[in-house]
Design a protein around this motif. Structure first.
Motif, short mmCIF file in Angstrom:
data_model
loop_
_atom_site.label_atom_id
_atom_site.label_comp_id
_atom_site.label_asym_id
_atom_site.label_seq_id
_atom_site.Cartn_x
_atom_site.Cartn_y
_atom_site.Cartn_z
N HIS A 158 1.44 3.85 -3.50
CA HIS A 158 1.42 5.31 -3.37
C HIS A 158 2.80 5.96 -3.33
O HIS A 158 2.89 7.19 -3.30
CB HIS A 158 0.65 5.70 -2.10
CG HIS A 158 -0.81 5.38 -2.15
ND1 HIS A 158 -1.67 5.97 -3.05
CD2 HIS A 158 -1.56 4.51 -1.44
CE1 HIS A 158 -2.89 5.48 -2.86
NE2 HIS A 158 -2.85 4.59 -1.90
N HIS A 170 -6.17 8.77 5.07
CA HIS A 170 -5.44 8.27 3.91
C HIS A 170 -6.03 8.80 2.59
O HIS A 170 -5.30 9.17 1.68
CB HIS A 170 -5.41 6.74 3.92
CG HIS A 170 -4.87 6.17 2.66
ND1 HIS A 170 -3.60 6.48 2.19
CD2 HIS A 170 -5.42 5.37 1.72
CE1 HIS A 170 -3.40 5.87 1.04
NE2 HIS A 170 -4.48 5.20 0.73
N HIS A 227 0.80 -1.21 0.00
CA HIS A 227 0.00 0.00 0.00
C HIS A 227 0.85 1.28 0.00
O HIS A 227 0.86 2.03 -0.96
CB HIS A 227 -0.96 -0.03 1.20
CG HIS A 227 -2.03 1.02 1.12
ND1 HIS A 227 -2.79 1.38 2.19
CD2 HIS A 227 -2.44 1.78 0.09
CE1 HIS A 227 -3.64 2.33 1.82
NE2 HIS A 227 -3.44 2.60 0.55
N HIS A 263 -8.69 4.50 -5.73
CA HIS A 263 -8.52 5.94 -5.49
C HIS A 263 -8.98 6.77 -6.67
O HIS A 263 -9.61 7.81 -6.50
CB HIS A 263 -7.05 6.26 -5.19
CG HIS A 263 -6.66 5.96 -3.77
ND1 HIS A 263 -6.78 6.87 -2.74
CD2 HIS A 263 -6.15 4.83 -3.20
CE1 HIS A 263 -6.37 6.32 -1.61
NE2 HIS A 263 -5.97 5.09 -1.86
N HIS A 286 -5.89 -1.22 -6.27
CA HIS A 286 -5.97 -0.18 -5.26
C HIS A 286 -5.87 1.23 -5.86
O HIS A 286 -6.61 2.13 -5.46
CB HIS A 286 -4.90 -0.37 -4.19
CG HIS A 286 -5.07 0.62 -3.09
ND1 HIS A 286 -6.11 0.54 -2.19
CD2 HIS A 286 -4.41 1.75 -2.80
CE1 HIS A 286 -6.06 1.58 -1.39
NE2 HIS A 286 -5.03 2.34 -1.73
ZN LIG Z 1 -4.48 3.93 -0.78
#
Ligand SMILES: [Zn+2]
Ligand SMILES: [Zn+2]
Length: 398
Positions: A46, A216, A41, A82, A78
């Motif tokens: 990111h 987050h 993650h 977003h 993931h």
């Molecule tokens: Zn995330």
């Protein structure tokens, strides 16, 4: 002979006692949680933190061994979450799929998205593509858990099989169900982000800090999830520990918010800070302008604030974004009896519109205009808010 075979079948080579087994389960499941939150993650999806190759590879190996998830697929699904959050294209939005489905069948939703090659191509860039990835981890993802099952049975006998089953359920339950489901459904919000993300608890101790899901979404590339004084992010503690041993390098954390004295009209520095902290600005607007106005008008009408259902109060915070037709009608009816509330909600919408302006000069012009009008509105809480907003600044670098 029979006795020792039975004893091996029950307890394996190690003949471990119950407390040892419990500690073992806690350690290995938390290691899996850390592999997901820190490596997949925060680092891979990111780019908030980089790990020493040894640590990074340990996390990769552990993810393969205990979850069968492929880094590139996880990252892609993931990132798409977003990018498309709460739309029909979001792989696991409770707003779209319903909370029950995401909570109980989150892992199914993940699998469907993970097997979609177009998602992988569009969102999976920059993940490991070395020999071991191509020939082992991505090629035989199920081999990891199979190997783990054999080792577990060998070491702990029948109990090893039970422990292995717990390990297999850990991520499907805590990540796919708990975070992806409840993290967009239940809890508190620090930031009025344009999704439904929530912080499940201020102390992110059990699922590696992923509890702080609203924080987050407000600052996705921040390696640190705890953003208020009372919040704790155990994943960040681990990052700091690794960084102190030069095994991790923090690349990004959420910027703080500074307030400058004696700024009467927004300038370009204000604009930069307001754009960076827009979700915070909207939360402040709800707490410092909308709620006091609601209270005031309720008091004048000798009503209690509680007379407004919590669903509608929530809608005041997010501009009514998630209301259905009936909810909107009720909100409308409520506003008709509360003209000042209507006015401050209009101001909220216009502030958002001002910030959505892409040309910076135009956005600044709109923001200045907004502040001038807020100051002339005669609504004290709105005037105070406008003055504070003008003072927004980002802390000086370094
Ligand atoms: Zn995330
Ligand atoms: Zn989310």
């Amino acid at each position: 002979m029979i006795d020792s075979i039975l004893s091996f079948l029950a307890h394996g080579l190690l003949q471990a006692s119950a407390p040892v087994l419990i500690v073992y389960v806690l350690v290995v499941t938390q290691l899996t949680i850390f592999s997901v939150t820190l490596y997949l993650h925060r680092s891979q999806a990111h780019r908030g933190v980089d790990f020493h190759p040894l640590i990074a590879h340990f996390f990769r190996f552990w993810t393969w061994l205990t979850t069968a998830m492929v880094t590139r697929q996880w990252v892609a699904v993931h990132r798409k979450h977003h990018a498309k959050v709460e739309t029909a294209e979001d792989p696991h939005s409770p707003m779209v799929h319903g909370i029950k489905r995401v909570f109980w069948q989150g892992v199914e939703l993940y699998r469907v998205a993970a097997n979609d090659k177009s998602i992988e191509e569009k969102y999976g860039r920059g993940t490991p593509d070395d020999w071991i990835e191509r020939h082992v981890y991505s090629r035989f993802p199920e081999a990891g858990p199979t190997l783990l099952a054999l080792a577990s049975i060998l070491l702990f006998g029948f109990w090893g099989l039970a422990i292995w089953a717990i390990q297999m359920l850990w991520i499907p339950f805590w990540a796919a169900g708990f975070v992806n489901g409840l993290g967009h459904y239940w809890g508190y919000r620090n930031f009025e982000s344009s999704d439904t993300s929530t912080n499940l608890s201020p102390w992110g101790l059990w699922i590696g800090g992923e509890e702080l899901h609203n924080n987050h979404h407000a600052f996705p590339s921040s390696a640190k999830f705890a953003l208020r004084k009372f919040e704790v992010d155990i994943g960040w503690v681990v990052i700091r520990l690794l960084a102190s041993m030069r095994l991790a390098k923090v690349l990004r954390v959420a910027p703080a918010l500074d307030l400058r004295p004696n700024v009467h009209l927004p300038d370009s520095e204000t604009l930069k800070a307001v754009l960076t902290h827009r979700f915070r600005a909207l939360t402040d607007y709800y707490r410092q302008v909308i709620i006091p106005t609601l209270r005031d008008e309720a008091a004048q009408a000798s009503e209690r604030v509680r007379a407004v259902p919590s669903r509608l109060r929530r809608a005041l915070a997010d501009g009514g974004r998630w209301l259905d037709g009936e909810g909107r009608a009720r909100l409308q009816a409520m506003m008709e009896r509360r003209p000042t509330l209507q006015t401050v909600l209009d101001y909220r919408a216009r502030l958002l519109a001002a910030l959505d302006q892409r040309v910076p000069e135009q956005a600044l012009h709109n923001l200045q205009q907004w502040v001038r009008e807020a100051e002339a509105s005669g609504i004290a809480v709105l005037q105070q808010y406008a003055a504070r907003l003008s003072a927004y600044a980002l802390p000086a670098a370094g």
